[in-house]
Design a protein around this motif. Structure first.
Motif, mmCIF file in Angstrom:
data_model
loop_
_atom_site.group_PDB
_atom_site.id
_atom_site.type_symbol
_atom_site.label_atom_id
_atom_site.label_comp_id
_atom_site.label_asym_id
_atom_site.label_seq_id
_atom_site.Cartn_x
_atom_site.Cartn_y
_atom_site.Cartn_z
ATOM 1 N N TYR A 161 35.721 98.483 61.564
ATOM 2 C CA TYR A 161 35.460 97.771 60.320
ATOM 3 C C TYR A 161 36.709 97.052 59.824
ATOM 4 N N ALA A 162 36.571 96.380 58.695
ATOM 5 C CA ALA A 162 37.609 95.495 58.174
ATOM 6 C C ALA A 162 38.994 96.119 58.035
ATOM 7 N N PRO A 163 39.144 97.343 57.521
ATOM 8 C CA PRO A 163 40.501 97.906 57.375
ATOM 9 C C PRO A 163 41.278 97.970 58.689
ATOM 10 N N VAL A 182 47.648 89.156 54.799
ATOM 11 C CA VAL A 182 46.313 89.535 55.271
ATOM 12 C C VAL A 182 45.567 90.183 54.109
ATOM 13 N N LEU A 183 44.432 89.640 53.769
ATOM 14 C CA LEU A 183 43.663 90.146 52.633
ATOM 15 C C LEU A 183 42.322 90.709 53.092
ATOM 16 N N ASN A 184 42.018 91.889 52.598
ATOM 17 C CA ASN A 184 40.713 92.491 52.844
ATOM 18 C C ASN A 184 39.784 92.046 51.718
ATOM 19 N N LEU A 185 38.840 91.181 52.027
ATOM 20 C CA LEU A 185 37.924 90.646 51.019
ATOM 21 C C LEU A 185 36.588 91.374 50.989
ATOM 22 N N PRO A 202 39.616 79.928 57.551
ATOM 23 C CA PRO A 202 38.471 80.572 58.212
ATOM 24 C C PRO A 202 38.423 82.049 57.836
ATOM 25 N N VAL A 203 37.233 82.608 57.827
ATOM 26 C CA VAL A 203 37.041 83.977 57.339
ATOM 27 C C VAL A 203 36.484 84.867 58.448
ATOM 28 N N ILE A 204 37.179 85.960 58.712
ATOM 29 C CA ILE A 204 36.665 86.973 59.637
ATOM 30 C C ILE A 204 35.566 87.738 58.898
ATOM 31 N N ILE A 281 43.462 85.463 56.525
ATOM 32 C CA ILE A 281 44.917 85.386 56.690
ATOM 33 C C ILE A 281 45.407 84.154 55.927
ATOM 34 N N HIS A 282 46.152 84.390 54.862
ATOM 35 C CA HIS A 282 46.639 83.306 54.027
ATOM 36 C C HIS A 282 48.096 82.980 54.369
ATOM 37 N N ALA A 283 48.358 81.695 54.457
ATOM 38 C CA ALA A 283 49.734 81.263 54.682
ATOM 39 C C ALA A 283 50.586 81.627 53.474
#
Length: 285
Positions: A161-163, A182-185, A202-204, A281-283
């Motif tokens: 999963y995401a974590p 790296v952000l968990n949305l 882009p979003v995972i 993933i944000h710059a």
């Protein structure tokens, strides 16, 4: 003139009365028979009843067709997704698809992360990510939010999963001097994800394989520290990289099939049923 006796006179009166009664009954019978004959003739010979029936059937058919059209329109309007804040009608990001097969039959998560890292400017391949950075462990020792259970090289493995993808991405960035965040949305709405795409990220995301409706939440084990390992059978990870609100579609880099569009409403449903998991993933700002 001969004299008629009372007895003979009575017979004559009775005869006359009898004839009169016969005449009356004859008239009645003739009238009834003529009425019946008219009814039969009109029923068999007239086209009015058939015309009326055909008209009724035609009207019923037209009513059914209108009802079906109306229902289809209502269903279409119900399925169309609108958002509280006005998004641009469409957006897309140019992402290079990477396929997980044949090497990683259960490696959709790490392959999708590799696509996101490539887009961020890192020339890394999926096998390096799977071998050196993916947090993996054996069954029964952790939950699916703590590690990838099994090996992505194994077609009988589960997934993660995401974590886990957050930890894997952070490990890679740290090892390679990355400054991205790296952000968990997880828990976000689809609208929030589309804003990320609009802004060029882009979003995972997690959905189901081929957007199947056959999703099952299944318990597998409890770890030593008392955490239940529950996995969503049918789970799949893919990169959201575009959308079109006019066409009601999303554009994804699906590691199983490449660049593909999915119905917006179906994607939203599968995303939400997969616990609304997402990672970006944000710059560095």
């Amino acid at each position: 003139m001969a004299k008629v006796s009372n007895r003979a006179l009575g017979k004559r009166w009775r005869g006359a009365l009898y004839l009169l009664l016969l005449l009356i009954f004859g008239v009645i019978a003739l009238t009834k028979c003529g009425g019946c004959d008219r009814d039969v003739t009109e029923t068999e010979g007239s086209v009015t009843p058939a015309t009326t029936s055909a008209a009724a059937e035609s009207a019923a058919a037209e009513t059914t067709e209108i009802a079906e059209t109306s229902a289809a329109g209502t269903e279409s309007e119900t399925d169309a997704i609108t958002f509280s804040v006005e998004l641009p009608l469409e957006a897309s990001i140019d992402v290079e698809p990477i396929l997980q097969l044949p090497e990683l039959p259960t490696g959709c998560e790490i392959t999708t992360l590799t696509m996101a890292l490539n887009f961020a400017g890192y020339a890394v391949d999926k096998l390096t990510m799977a071998d050196e950075y993916l947090v993996c462990t054996d069954p029964y020792t952790a939950t699916f939010g703590e590690a990838f259970i099994g090996s992505p090289y194994d077609e009988t493995a589960w997934g993660c999963y995401a974590p886990v993808i957050v930890k894997t991405a952070e490990a890679f960035l740290e090892a390679n001097g990355g400054t991205e965040t790296v952000l968990n949305l997880t828990g976000s709405t689809l609208e929030m994800l589309l804003w990320e795409v609009t802004n060029g990220t882009p979003v995972i995301t997690w959905a189901s394989i081929d957007m199947t409706d056959d999703i099952e939440e299944k318990y597998y084990w409890t770890t030593e520290d008392g955490k239940d390992a529950v996995f969503l059978v049918g789970e799949h990870c893919l990169l959201l990289c575009g959308y079109d609100l006019k066409e009601q579609t999303v554009l994804t880099c699906d590691p199983l099939v490449g660049l593909v569009e999915y119905d917006l409403a179906i994607f939203q449903d599968r995303f939400e049923r997969m616990y609304s998991q997402a990672v970006v993933i944000h710059a560095a700002s």
